[in-house]
Design an enzyme around this catalytic site. Structure first.
Site, PDB file in Angstrom:
ATOM      1  N   CYS A  81       5.820   0.097   7.561  1.00 42.37           N
ATOM      2  CA  CYS A  81       5.424   1.243   6.743  1.00 42.37           C
ATOM      3  C   CYS A  81       6.620   1.674   5.905  1.00 42.37           C
ATOM      4  CB  CYS A  81       4.988   2.385   7.659  1.00 42.37           C
ATOM      5  SG  CYS A  81       4.484   3.866   6.768  1.00 42.37           S
ATOM      6  N   LEU A  82       6.398   1.952   4.621  1.00 44.54           N
ATOM      7  CA  LEU A  82       7.520   2.330   3.752  1.00 44.54           C
ATOM      8  C   LEU A  82       8.191   3.622   4.206  1.00 44.54           C
ATOM      9  CD1 LEU A  82       6.102   1.417   0.219  1.00 44.54           C
ATOM     10  CD2 LEU A  82       7.675   0.087   1.637  1.00 44.54           C
ATOM     11  N   GLN A 105       2.857  10.060   1.347  1.00 43.15           N
ATOM     12  CA  GLN A 105       4.171   9.396   1.375  1.00 43.15           C
ATOM     13  C   GLN A 105       5.019   9.727   0.156  1.00 43.15           C
ATOM     14  OE1 GLN A 105       2.340   5.339   2.292  1.00 43.15           O
ATOM     15  NE2 GLN A 105       4.276   5.275   3.424  1.00 43.15           N
ATOM     16  N   HIS A 136      -4.569   1.132   7.520  1.00 42.85           N
ATOM     17  CA  HIS A 136      -3.222   1.708   7.611  1.00 42.85           C
ATOM     18  C   HIS A 136      -3.049   2.854   6.600  1.00 42.85           C
ATOM     19  CE1 HIS A 136       1.297   1.381   8.136  1.00 42.85           C
ATOM     20  NE2 HIS A 136       1.199   2.046   7.008  1.00 42.85           N
ATOM     21  N   GLU A 137      -3.472   2.621   5.361  1.00 46.99           N
ATOM     22  CA  GLU A 137      -3.318   3.649   4.318  1.00 46.99           C
ATOM     23  C   GLU A 137      -4.252   4.825   4.575  1.00 46.99           C
ATOM     24  OE1 GLU A 137      -0.759   3.467   2.546  1.00 46.99           O
ATOM     25  OE2 GLU A 137      -0.352   1.406   3.129  1.00 46.99           O
ATOM     26  N   GLY A 178       0.845  -1.191   0.000  1.00 47.29           N
ATOM     27  CA  GLY A 178       0.000   0.000   0.000  1.00 47.29           C
ATOM     28  C   GLY A 178       0.877   1.237   0.000  1.00 47.29           C
ATOM     29  N   HIS A 208      -2.838   7.296   6.809  1.00 52.89           N
ATOM     30  CA  HIS A 208      -1.884   8.219   6.188  1.00 52.89           C
ATOM     31  C   HIS A 208      -2.580   9.484   5.677  1.00 52.89           C
ATOM     32  CE1 HIS A 208       2.016   6.293   6.312  1.00 52.89           C
ATOM     33  NE2 HIS A 208       1.547   5.170   5.819  1.00 52.89           N
TER      34      HIS A 208
END
Ligand code: NI
Length: 199
Positions: free
Chosen positions: A107-108, A50, A149-150, A45, A153
């Site tokens: 998380c990226l 991000q 999660h996304e 994701g 963000h």
């Protein structure tokens, strides 16, 4: 085009993102770039903040979770993820229900840190896809977790925000190091405390 991923500590990750409309410039190109960036970083994701855009958009592709090696069986948790590739625009989580369950999330924007986060297993979400079709759908299990999660963000929330004060204290040095660019992520990142992009 692969875009640099914004690292922990960047103010944009803590900001509530803005809705967009049909006139948003080069939306399809942006979505393609987000997928390319996500795949290159082996993520499932990626949310627009991000990649340094404070807009309510995220992409997911959880099909790697549903890949099985020969002779292995599909984890029941991954059932239904085979084709879970979607774009979410202006999403609203309308409802969350069920008993919270824990899972170690990553998380990226926060490379090499995984911590258990508790979330409710079922959600109802409304959103537009890349062609501005409106949907209202329900998800559960891993699909719901990835969306939650996304979605966080675009609300300016990171999984680290859910950790206990003790856990946060234990991770503090690592997190500060990430924000300074002291991390060995395998993909290109953009760090808040560096003037120039550093690999
Ligand atoms: Ni994330």
């Amino acid at each position: 085009m692969i875009l640099p991923i914004v690292a922990y500590g960047s103010p944009i990750l803590k900001k509530m993102a803005e809705e967009i409309d049909e006139n948003y410039k080069d939306l399809h190109k942006l979505i393609d770039d987000m997928y390319e960036t996500m795949y290159e970083a082996s993520g499932v994701g990626l949310a627009a903040p991000q990649i340094d855009r404070s807009i309510r958009l995220f992409v997911v592709d959880a099909s790697p979770f549903a890949e099985v090696e020969e002779g292995e069986e599909l984890d029941p948790m991954a059932a239904g993820l085979e084709n879970f590739k979607k774009v979410f625009i202006n999403p609203i989580i309308e409802e969350q229900s069920g008993e919270e369950w824990g899972f170690a999330e990553g998380c990226l924007s926060i490379p090499n840190i995984r911590e258990e986060v508790f979330r409710k297993p079922k959600i109802k979400i409304s959103y537009y896809d890349q062609n501005w079709n409106f949907f209202e759908e329900e998800y559960d299990g891993f699909a719901a977790r990835i969306i939650q999660h996304e979605y966080d963000h675009v609300e300016g929330v990171l999984f680290t925000d859910y950790l206990t004060p003790l856990k946060k204290r234990m991770l503090k040095k690592k997190l500060v190091n990430i924000s300074k660019g002291d991390t060995d992520a395998s993909y290109r990142m953009k760090f808040p405390t560096l003037k120039k992009g550093k690999r």
